[in-house]
Design a protein around this motif. Structure first.
Motif, PDB file in Angstrom:
ATOM      1  N   PRO A   1       5.845   3.640  -0.171  1.00 18.62           N
ATOM      2  CA  PRO A   1       5.238   2.551   0.604  1.00 18.62           C
ATOM      3  C   PRO A   1       4.987   2.959   2.039  1.00 18.62           C
ATOM      4  CG  PRO A   1       7.576   2.131   0.254  1.00 18.62           C
ATOM      5  CD  PRO A   1       7.227   3.345  -0.565  1.00 18.62           C
ATOM      6  N   ALA A   2       4.000   2.321   2.667  1.00 16.23           N
ATOM      7  CA  ALA A   2       3.665   2.596   4.064  1.00 16.23           C
ATOM      8  C   ALA A   2       3.133   1.325   4.700  1.00 16.23           C
ATOM      9  CB  ALA A   2       2.623   3.718   4.159  1.00 16.23           C
ATOM     10  N   ASP A   3       3.238   1.221   6.019  1.00 16.18           N
ATOM     11  CA  ASP A   3       2.621   0.115   6.729  1.00 16.18           C
ATOM     12  C   ASP A   3       1.119   0.116   6.442  1.00 16.18           C
ATOM     13  OD1 ASP A   3       5.110  -0.365   7.872  1.00 16.18           O
ATOM     14  OD2 ASP A   3       4.649   0.749   9.701  1.00 16.18           O
ATOM     15  N   ALA A   4       0.520  -1.078   6.440  1.00 14.73           N
ATOM     16  CA  ALA A   4      -0.894  -1.187   6.089  1.00 14.73           C
ATOM     17  C   ALA A   4      -1.552  -2.289   6.907  1.00 14.73           C
ATOM     18  CB  ALA A   4      -1.030  -1.494   4.590  1.00 14.73           C
ATOM     19  N   PRO A   5      -2.883  -2.286   7.030  1.00 10.46           N
ATOM     20  CA  PRO A   5      -3.576  -3.386   7.699  1.00 10.46           C
ATOM     21  C   PRO A   5      -3.305  -4.709   6.980  1.00 10.46           C
ATOM     22  CG  PRO A   5      -5.051  -1.526   7.368  1.00 10.46           C
ATOM     23  CD  PRO A   5      -3.814  -1.232   6.579  1.00 10.46           C
ATOM     24  N   ALA A   6      -3.210  -5.788   7.749  1.00  7.75           N
ATOM     25  CA  ALA A   6      -3.011  -7.123   7.184  1.00  7.75           C
ATOM     26  C   ALA A   6      -4.343  -7.863   7.147  1.00  7.75           C
ATOM     27  CB  ALA A   6      -1.992  -7.898   8.013  1.00  7.75           C
ATOM     28  N   GLU A   7      -4.555  -8.655   6.107  1.00  6.38           N
ATOM     29  CA  GLU A   7      -5.765  -9.466   5.994  1.00  6.38           C
ATOM     30  C   GLU A   7      -5.495 -10.814   6.654  1.00  6.38           C
ATOM     31  OE1 GLU A   7      -7.042  -9.658   1.967  1.00  6.38           O
ATOM     32  OE2 GLU A   7      -7.172  -7.469   1.740  1.00  6.38           O
ATOM     33  N   ILE A   8      -6.013 -10.977   7.862  1.00  7.79           N
ATOM     34  CA  ILE A   8      -5.737 -12.177   8.649  1.00  7.79           C
ATOM     35  C   ILE A   8      -7.012 -12.678   9.303  1.00  7.79           C
ATOM     36  CG2 ILE A   8      -3.352 -11.502   9.146  1.00  7.79           C
ATOM     37  CD1 ILE A   8      -4.340 -10.726  12.003  1.00  7.79           C
TER      38      ILE A   8
ATOM     39  N   ALA B   1      -2.488 -15.909   4.556  1.00  6.29           N
ATOM     40  CA  ALA B   1      -2.068 -16.406   3.233  1.00  6.29           C
ATOM     41  C   ALA B   1      -2.063 -17.929   3.173  1.00  6.29           C
ATOM     42  CB  ALA B   1      -0.690 -15.848   2.871  1.00  6.29           C
ATOM     43  N   GLY B   2      -3.105 -18.552   3.753  1.00  2.24           N
ATOM     44  CA  GLY B   2      -3.237 -20.005   3.693  1.00  2.24           C
ATOM     45  C   GLY B   2      -2.454 -20.770   4.732  1.00  2.24           C
TER      46      GLY B   2
ATOM     47  N   MET C   1       0.844  -1.195   0.000  1.00  2.00           N
ATOM     48  CA  MET C   1       0.000   0.000   0.000  1.00  2.00           C
ATOM     49  C   MET C   1       0.878   1.243   0.000  1.00  2.00           C
ATOM     50  SD  MET C   1      -2.888   1.014   2.809  1.00  2.00           S
ATOM     51  CE  MET C   1      -3.845   2.507   2.636  1.00  2.00           C
ATOM     52  N   SER C   2       0.484   2.267  -0.762  1.00  4.37           N
ATOM     53  CA  SER C   2       1.278   3.482  -0.861  1.00  4.37           C
ATOM     54  C   SER C   2       0.468   4.677  -0.404  1.00  4.37           C
ATOM     55  CB  SER C   2       1.745   3.696  -2.303  1.00  4.37           C
ATOM     56  OG  SER C   2       2.571   2.634  -2.740  1.00  4.37           O
ATOM     57  N   ASP C   3       1.167   5.686   0.077  1.00  4.89           N
ATOM     58  CA  ASP C   3       0.470   6.913   0.437  1.00  4.89           C
ATOM     59  C   ASP C   3       0.323   7.779  -0.808  1.00  4.89           C
ATOM     60  OD1 ASP C   3       3.366   8.457   2.054  1.00  4.89           O
ATOM     61  OD2 ASP C   3       2.918   8.121  -0.047  1.00  4.89           O
ATOM     62  N   ASP C   4      -0.173   9.011  -0.640  1.00  9.11           N
ATOM     63  CA  ASP C   4      -0.464   9.870  -1.788  1.00  9.11           C
ATOM     64  C   ASP C   4       0.778  10.237  -2.573  1.00  9.11           C
ATOM     65  OD1 ASP C   4      -3.134   9.764  -1.175  1.00  9.11           O
ATOM     66  OD2 ASP C   4      -3.143  11.648  -0.057  1.00  9.11           O
TER      67      ASP C   4
END
Length: 201
Positions: free
Chosen positions: A8-15, A38-39, A1-4
């Motif tokens: 790159p920037a830290d981002a929420p993880a899908e877990i 991720a499985g 994920m990138s800022d404006d």
């Protein structure tokens, strides 16, 4: 994920998350989780520390940095250097905002009340296992009446404040003289700020 700006920037993880199971509870709480990512299913431990502040105390009129000495058992066990040089720092109390906590910790650990606080950085020093979330502040102080001993008696806390000219404080970055991460980051910020300051400013 990138800022404006496209960086790159830290981002929420899908877990998926199961837990916590409390593994131990003392001064801090030690939790265990199962993470589905991720499985894969991962076992992860978290030590709960929460919000923390650290304050780089600067007396601009005298060009001094105010630091403290404080005993740290983990540093004694790991490196044999438990009498550590540090910034005043501590946890943010429930219901307390960051700036109020920074002013309180500065007063408790150095005996000085900051005239002004400004944010330096927001960091997580060891996110592999700690949820410690810190904001480092620059605190402008008057070091004229710096006490020899400070700390909060109700927490059995004893700190030894002292002041150094800024050039001497920056020399603490040399030769591994100090190990405390908050201190090193704050002094590096101060060194960079001095390098960027226009001549004569």
């Amino acid at each position: 994920m990138s800022d404006d700006a496209g960086l790159p920037a830290d981002a929420p993880a899908e877990i998926g998350l199961e837990g916590p199971t409390i593994a131990a509870r003392g001064f801090l709480t030690y939790e265990q989780y199962r993470v589905h990512l991720a499985g894969a299913t991962l076992k992860r431990d978290v030590v709960r520390i929460g919000r923390v502040v650290g304050i780089l105390c600067l007396d601009p009129a005298r060009d001094l940095v105010v630091l403290i000495r404080q005993f740290r058992l983990a540093a004694q066990l790991s490196a044999g250097r438990g009498d550590m040089i540090e910034l005043p720092a501590g946890r943010v109390d429930d219901g307390e905002d960051w700036e109020t906590a920074a002013a309180r910790e500065c007063r408790e650990e150095t005996g000085l009340v900051p005239r002004r606080l400004s944010l330096i950085h927001e960091i997580m020093p060891s996110p592999g296992v700690l949820d410690e979330h810190c904001r480092l502040f620059l605190g402008e102080v008057d070091a004229e009446r710096l006490p020899r001993i400070a700390g909060l008696a109700s927490e059995n806390e004893v700190t030894h404040p002292f002041a150094l000219p800024v050039p001497d404080a920056l020399r603490l970055l040399e030769d591994g003289r100090c190990l405390n991460g908050y201190l090193l980051l704050a002094l590096q910020w101060l060194a960079l700020r001095r390098l960027q300051r226009p001549a004569g400013a």
